[in-house]
Design a protein around this motif. Structure first.
Motif: not given
Length: 66
Positions: A7-8, A11-12
Motif C-alpha cells: 500500500s501507499l 511505502c511511505t
C-alpha cells in the motif's frame, strides 16, 4: 530481499525509515569527519612546534657530554 510494499502507507513508512537511517549515518560521518579534521590540525601544529623547538635548541658539542 524485501518484498514490495502493498500500500501507499507502507511505502511511505519505508521511505521515512530509509530517510531516517540516511540522516543518522550522515550525522555519524560528519562527527567522524570533524574529529579527523581536529586531529589533523592538531598534529600539524604539533609538528610545526616540534620543528621550531628542534631548530631553537642547538645540539651540545660532544665535549659537553663528558
Amino acid at each position: 530481499m524485501a518484498s514490495l510494499p502493498s500500500s501507499l502507507d507502507e511505502c511511505t513508512e519505508r521511505l521515512d525509515a530509509a530517510q531516517t537511517a540516511v540522516a543518522k549515518s550522515q550525522s555519524v560521518v560528519r562527527v567522524l569527519g570533524g574529529i579527523a579534521l581536529v586531529v589533523g590540525i592538531g598534529w600539524a601544529f604539533w609538528e610545526i612546534i616540534g620543528r621550531k623547538n628542534a631548530e631553537a635548541k642547538p645540539e651540545a658539542p660532544p665535549e659537553a657530554l663528558t
